[in-house]
Write a protein that holds these residues in place. Structure first.
Motif, PDB file in Angstrom:
ATOM      1  N   ALA A   1      50.062  45.051  39.255  1.00 25.65           N
ATOM      2  CA  ALA A   1      49.262  46.114  39.879  1.00 25.65           C
ATOM      3  C   ALA A   1      48.041  46.447  39.031  1.00 25.65           C
ATOM      4  N   GLY A   2      48.206  46.470  37.713  1.00 20.38           N
ATOM      5  CA  GLY A   2      47.085  46.767  36.836  1.00 20.38           C
ATOM      6  C   GLY A   2      45.992  45.720  36.917  1.00 20.38           C
ATOM      7  N   LEU A   3      46.372  44.447  36.926  1.00 20.44           N
ATOM      8  CA  LEU A   3      45.377  43.383  37.050  1.00 20.44           C
ATOM      9  C   LEU A   3      44.665  43.458  38.402  1.00 20.44           C
ATOM     10  N   TRP A   4      45.412  43.753  39.452  1.00 19.85           N
ATOM     11  CA  TRP A   4      44.803  43.849  40.792  1.00 19.85           C
ATOM     12  C   TRP A   4      43.769  44.975  40.836  1.00 19.85           C
ATOM     13  N   LEU A   5      44.098  46.121  40.258  1.00 17.80           N
ATOM     14  CA  LEU A   5      43.156  47.246  40.251  1.00 17.80           C
ATOM     15  C   LEU A   5      41.904  46.907  39.449  1.00 17.80           C
ATOM     16  N   ILE A   6      42.071  46.243  38.317  1.00 15.61           N
ATOM     17  CA  ILE A   6      40.929  45.938  37.458  1.00 15.61           C
ATOM     18  C   ILE A   6      40.034  44.873  38.074  1.00 15.61           C
ATOM     19  N   LEU A   7      40.647  43.823  38.645  1.00 11.98           N
ATOM     20  CA  LEU A   7      39.868  42.671  39.093  1.00 11.98           C
ATOM     21  C   LEU A   7      39.322  42.811  40.506  1.00 11.98           C
ATOM     22  N   PHE A   8      40.012  43.556  41.368  1.00 13.56           N
ATOM     23  CA  PHE A   8      39.620  43.586  42.775  1.00 13.56           C
ATOM     24  C   PHE A   8      39.012  44.916  43.224  1.00 13.56           C
ATOM     25  N   LYS A   9      39.351  45.997  42.594  1.00 16.38           N
ATOM     26  CA  LYS A   9      38.815  47.290  43.023  1.00 16.38           C
ATOM     27  C   LYS A   9      37.417  47.536  42.457  1.00 16.38           C
ATOM     28  N   ARG A  10      37.184  47.114  41.239  1.00 20.79           N
ATOM     29  CA  ARG A  10      35.858  47.226  40.616  1.00 20.79           C
ATOM     30  C   ARG A  10      35.308  48.657  40.708  1.00 20.79           C
ATOM     31  N   HIS A  11      36.134  49.586  40.262  1.00 20.18           N
ATOM     32  CA  HIS A  11      35.735  50.994  40.229  1.00 20.18           C
ATOM     33  C   HIS A  11      36.245  51.580  38.915  1.00 20.18           C
ATOM     34  N   PRO A  12      35.451  52.435  38.244  1.00 14.13           N
ATOM     35  CA  PRO A  12      35.895  52.957  36.944  1.00 14.13           C
ATOM     36  C   PRO A  12      37.265  53.623  36.977  1.00 14.13           C
ATOM     37  N   ALA A  13      37.517  54.424  38.001  1.00 17.86           N
ATOM     38  CA  ALA A  13      38.819  55.085  38.084  1.00 17.86           C
ATOM     39  C   ALA A  13      39.947  54.072  38.260  1.00 17.86           C
ATOM     40  N   ALA A  14      39.712  53.047  39.093  1.00 17.77           N
ATOM     41  CA  ALA A  14      40.726  52.013  39.290  1.00 17.77           C
ATOM     42  C   ALA A  14      40.953  51.230  38.005  1.00 17.77           C
ATOM     43  N   ALA A  15      39.875  50.970  37.263  1.00 16.27           N
ATOM     44  CA  ALA A  15      40.017  50.235  36.007  1.00 16.27           C
ATOM     45  C   ALA A  15      40.823  51.034  34.988  1.00 16.27           C
ATOM     46  N   ILE A  16      40.578  52.345  34.930  1.00 15.13           N
ATOM     47  CA  ILE A  16      41.331  53.192  33.999  1.00 15.13           C
ATOM     48  C   ILE A  16      42.811  53.205  34.369  1.00 15.13           C
ATOM     49  N   LEU A  17      43.081  53.359  35.681  1.00 17.15           N
ATOM     50  CA  LEU A  17      44.468  53.339  36.129  1.00 17.15           C
ATOM     51  C   LEU A  17      45.106  51.982  35.858  1.00 17.15           C
ATOM     52  N   GLY A  18      44.338  50.900  36.055  1.00 14.21           N
ATOM     53  CA  GLY A  18      44.864  49.568  35.796  1.00 14.21           C
ATOM     54  C   GLY A  18      45.234  49.379  34.339  1.00 14.21           C
ATOM     55  N   VAL A  19      44.374  49.825  33.433  1.00 10.66           N
ATOM     56  CA  VAL A  19      44.680  49.713  32.006  1.00 10.66           C
ATOM     57  C   VAL A  19      45.915  50.539  31.655  1.00 10.66           C
ATOM     58  N   ALA A  20      46.014  51.729  32.261  1.00  7.80           N
ATOM     59  CA  ALA A  20      47.187  52.571  32.007  1.00  7.80           C
ATOM     60  C   ALA A  20      48.469  51.876  32.452  1.00  7.80           C
ATOM     61  N   LEU A  21      48.416  51.199  33.597  1.00  7.98           N
ATOM     62  CA  LEU A  21      49.601  50.478  34.073  1.00  7.98           C
ATOM     63  C   LEU A  21      49.942  49.312  33.156  1.00  7.98           C
ATOM     64  N   LEU A  22      48.931  48.645  32.625  1.00 11.63           N
ATOM     65  CA  LEU A  22      49.188  47.527  31.710  1.00 11.63           C
ATOM     66  C   LEU A  22      49.882  48.001  30.429  1.00 11.63           C
ATOM     67  N   VAL A  23      49.491  49.179  29.961  1.00  6.20           N
ATOM     68  CA  VAL A  23      49.991  49.660  28.677  1.00  6.20           C
ATOM     69  C   VAL A  23      51.314  50.415  28.815  1.00  6.20           C
ATOM     70  N   ALA A  24      51.547  51.065  29.955  1.00  4.63           N
ATOM     71  CA  ALA A  24      52.679  51.982  30.118  1.00  4.63           C
ATOM     72  C   ALA A  24      54.036  51.373  29.755  1.00  4.63           C
ATOM     73  N   PRO A  25      54.393  50.180  30.257  1.00  8.24           N
ATOM     74  CA  PRO A  25      55.728  49.657  29.915  1.00  8.24           C
ATOM     75  C   PRO A  25      55.934  49.466  28.418  1.00  8.24           C
ATOM     76  N   HIS A  26      54.867  49.135  27.705  1.00  2.36           N
ATOM     77  CA  HIS A  26      54.997  48.881  26.271  1.00  2.36           C
ATOM     78  C   HIS A  26      55.038  50.181  25.474  1.00  2.36           C
TER      79      HIS A  26
END
Length: 244
Positions: free
Chosen positions: A162-187
């Protein structure tokens, strides 16, 4: 129906080729390391606490012994190798079907380059991201109970995808921030772990196994994506698929 048939043909050929290649790579790289790990797993159990690898998480040596006696496994040699090859082919066909569906649903043109990039994404989602917290393990290494590890693995794969999809396909600052948060959250949550007081497997052997698995799966996913994109384009562009 023509599109579905083309996807199935592309996935079958791609999965067959990559499954055979991965089987060869495993035979040369990871299988000898697993065989070494099994010698530690089948060694006489030590009384040290924390080693519940073969006991299904209940920590009972007697239960572990019964489970080891009752568990079925293929005989070494031809039977074991045949099951390994069959599993690799079936698994890669399934992954190829998933990649082909993702490629078509994305609306991007099919081709080996696009497929290669989607294959790299598959490696990140299903191997690298979960492997940071739960690296590949050799037999004999004590591990946390299975269910918490599976839940964390699935959650990490979903968050990474989901994080990669938000970063690569949404191309919006808010989506990118949420995408990074999803990438980091499990760790940040962290994978289930246990305190290992007596790991019988040498650290150098475990490190070699992790490196071998990551390299094999990286090649597998990237090649599978490239072949899926290539054959998908060829079959979808064939006269038979246009007139069927």
């Amino acid at each position: 129906m023509p599109v579905f048939r083309s996807i199935v043909f592309a996935a079958a050929i791609s999965g067959l080729l990559v499954g055979l290649l991965v089987s060869v790579l495993q035979h040369l790289g990871t299988v000898p390391l697993i065989a070494q790990g099994e010698t530690f797993e089948k060694a006489p159990a030590q009384p040290a606490a924390g080693h519940a690898h073969g006991a299904g998480g209940n920590g009972s040596p007697a239960a572990a012994s019964v489970a080891a006696d009752e568990a079925w496994e293929p005989r070494p040699g031809l039977e074991r190798n045949a099951y390994t090859v069959l599993f690799n082919i079936v698994e890669r066909i399934g992954f190829s079907l998933m990649l082909a569906a993702a490629l078509i649903l994305s609306g991007r043109p099919l081709g080996w380059r696009e497929g290669f990039l989607w294959g790299l994404a598959g490696f990140l989602v299903f191997v690298l991201a979960p492997g940071i917290g739960l690296p590949p393990e050799l037999p004999g290494i004590p591990a946390a109970p299975l269910w918490p590890r599976q839940i964390w693995w699935v959650g990490t794969a979903l968050c990474t995808g989901a994080g990669l999809w938000l970063i690569l396909f949404k191309r919006h600052p808010a989506a990118a921030i949420l995408g990074v948060a999803l990438l980091v959250a499990p760790h940040l949550v962290g994978a289930p772990q246990i305190d290992i007081t007596g790991n019988p497997v040498p650290a150098a052997l475990s490190h070699r196994f992790v490196v071998a698995v990551f390299l094999t799966t990286l090649l597998s996913w990237s090649l599978l994506g490239a072949l899926t994109g290539y054959f998908g384009r060829r079959f979808l562009a064939s006269p038979q698929s246009r007139t069927a």
